[in-house]
Design a protein around this motif. Structure first.
Motif, mmCIF file in Angstrom:
data_model
loop_
_atom_site.group_PDB
_atom_site.id
_atom_site.type_symbol
_atom_site.label_atom_id
_atom_site.label_comp_id
_atom_site.label_asym_id
_atom_site.label_seq_id
_atom_site.Cartn_x
_atom_site.Cartn_y
_atom_site.Cartn_z
ATOM 1 N N GLY A 153 -21.909 -44.239 15.993
ATOM 2 C CA GLY A 153 -21.164 -44.920 17.056
ATOM 3 C C GLY A 153 -20.646 -46.279 16.618
ATOM 4 O O GLY A 153 -20.312 -47.126 17.446
ATOM 5 N N ASP A 155 -18.081 -48.781 13.811
ATOM 6 C CA ASP A 155 -16.662 -48.834 13.434
ATOM 7 C C ASP A 155 -16.283 -47.743 12.446
ATOM 8 O O ASP A 155 -15.185 -47.188 12.512
ATOM 9 N N THR A 156 -17.197 -47.419 11.521
ATOM 10 C CA THR A 156 -16.878 -46.365 10.556
ATOM 11 C C THR A 156 -16.677 -45.040 11.277
ATOM 12 O O THR A 156 -15.723 -44.311 11.013
ATOM 13 N N GLU A 159 -13.331 -45.136 13.040
ATOM 14 C CA GLU A 159 -12.219 -45.089 12.084
ATOM 15 C C GLU A 159 -12.071 -43.674 11.517
ATOM 16 O O GLU A 159 -10.974 -43.140 11.403
ATOM 17 N N ARG A 176 -26.164 -41.273 19.459
ATOM 18 C CA ARG A 176 -27.535 -41.208 19.986
ATOM 19 C C ARG A 176 -27.736 -42.025 21.262
ATOM 20 O O ARG A 176 -28.771 -41.907 21.903
ATOM 21 N N ARG A 177 -26.750 -42.879 21.587
ATOM 22 C CA ARG A 177 -26.861 -43.677 22.831
ATOM 23 C C ARG A 177 -25.644 -43.377 23.709
ATOM 24 O O ARG A 177 -24.811 -42.551 23.361
ATOM 25 N N ARG A 181 -21.447 -48.933 19.300
ATOM 26 C CA ARG A 181 -21.640 -50.199 18.611
ATOM 27 C C ARG A 181 -20.286 -50.735 18.104
ATOM 28 O O ARG A 181 -20.140 -51.918 17.838
ATOM 29 N N ILE A 240 -23.307 -43.064 9.703
ATOM 30 C CA ILE A 240 -24.353 -43.891 10.332
ATOM 31 C C ILE A 240 -24.655 -45.131 9.491
ATOM 32 O O ILE A 240 -25.692 -45.757 9.656
#
Ligand code: NDP
Length: 322
Positions: A153, A155-156, A159, A176-177, A181, A240
């Motif tokens: 979750g 930026d990677t 993108e 997972r949430r 982020r 992740i």
């Protein structure tokens, strides 16, 4: 115990380290190259590489790395196998211990890379290059028109989801949430892309199908209800995070808040005579070709340093992260 001195020592044998070895070798500097456990870097975990220029039909990642190694060796690079057990950057020549063997070097090129984080399922590594990938730019093309998933979750993940949405039929982000982020701008862009779907509060507990040697689907667990379900997909991208391989450098050199080496104007670190190339100093581009490019830059920077060009240190006082 023998001690050997070199004018250039390169740590790391991914595209950055091997390109630095090629260039310093051709400059008659007889570089010593330290080849650690993850010899060849992340491309050793890849199958076909189609975005490294010069290979019209692509090349297998391990073959590319072997060719790069042989090319560097042809020009006088010597390889030593083993992990660097200690590194002392406080005085020049720098002191490097590989296993139990001590070396000294006038310059150092750090090309230790970054390791992608895996899910710790075991099966994700087993299916790496067979439907599981840690790099959408590298492998997205193989999933053209298919349904894929992204785990993460940050930026990677956003993108990569946006990148894949242009190639794949659907991209399902599994996080997972229930909050991302990633930065707001990236979240907004991903959320407004019609073929990106979302599965929240969910963990991947298995990847099918290791017996077939390819990815056919994911087994998912809702972390709130405990409910188990399956998602059929052709590929899964794990996004992740990465861990830069800088443990030995902590306290010796300026690292950023995520542990990546900070470079100034090219590949110079804040320690004169120490240069950094590839993913260990780049968390943005992370491509084999950009790593090779910075490896070339580091070799030229080291060569210039050895011929007396001053290593300009940053004007802002550098504080090493501890
Ligand atoms: P991050 O650490 O920012 O995000 C990792 C994500 O993966 C988080 O959402 C985290 O979940 C999730 N995660 C971590 N471990 C697990 C696990 N074991 N199982 C499931 N999910 C997991 O890494 P990124 O690579 O996304 O970004 C690294 C840095 O690079 C950041 O500073 C980012 O801003 C930057 N970056 C910037 C870009 C840009 O500006 N264009 C592009 C790419 C990266 P949780 O949120 O619950 O912790």
């Amino acid at each position: 115990m023998s001690s050997q001195h070199r004018s250039v020592t390169i740590i790391g044998t991914g595209p950055a380290g091997l390109t630095a070895a090629l260039y310093t070798g051709r400059a008659n500097l007889s570089p010593l190259v330290v080849e650690g456990i993850e010899k060849g870097g992340q491309l050793m975990l890849t199958t076909t590489v189609e975005n490294y220029p010069g290979f019209r039909d692509g090349i297998m990642g391990p073959d590319l790395m072997e060719d790069m190694r042989n090319q560097a060796e042809r020009f006088g690079a010597t390889f030593v196998q083993g992990d660097v057990s200690s590194l002392d950057l406080t005085q020049r020549p720098f002191r490097i211990t590989v296993g139990k063997t001590p070396y000294t070097s006038d310059t150092l090129i750090l090309a230790t890379g970054a390791s992608a984080k895996w899910l710790d399922l075991g099966v994700d590594k087993q299916l790496s290059g067979r439907g599981v990938s840690t790099c959408a730019t590298c492998d997205g093309f193989f999933f053209k028109g298919l349904d894929v998933a992204i785990i993460g979750g940050g930026d990677t993940a956003m993108e990569e989801a946006i990148y894949l949405s242009k190639l794949c039929s659907t991209v399902t982000v599994i996080h997972r949430r229930d909050t991302l982020r990633a930065s707001k701008v990236m979240q907004d862009k991903a959320k407004s892309t019609p073929n990106i779907k979302w599965i929240w509060n969910t963990a991947v507990v298995d990847i099918k199908d290791v017996t077939k040697g390819e990815v056919t689907g994911l087994v998912l667990k809702n972390l709130e209800s405990g409910e188990i379900g399956e998602l059929p997909i052709a590929g899964v991208f794990i996004a992740i995070g990465h861990i830069p391989n800088t443990t030995l450098l902590t306290g010796q050199l300026t690292l950023d808040e995520n542990g990546y080496i900070v470079t100034y104007g090219g590949t110079r670190t804040n320690v004169p005579g120490v240069f950094a190339a590839g993913d260990v100093q780049d968390h943005v581009y992370r491509q084999a070709v950009t790593a090779a490019g910075t490896g070339c830059m580091a070799a030229i920077d080291a060569e210039r340093f050895l011929s007396g060009v001053p290593h300009e240190t940053p004007t802002v006082a550098a504080t090493a992260q501890v």
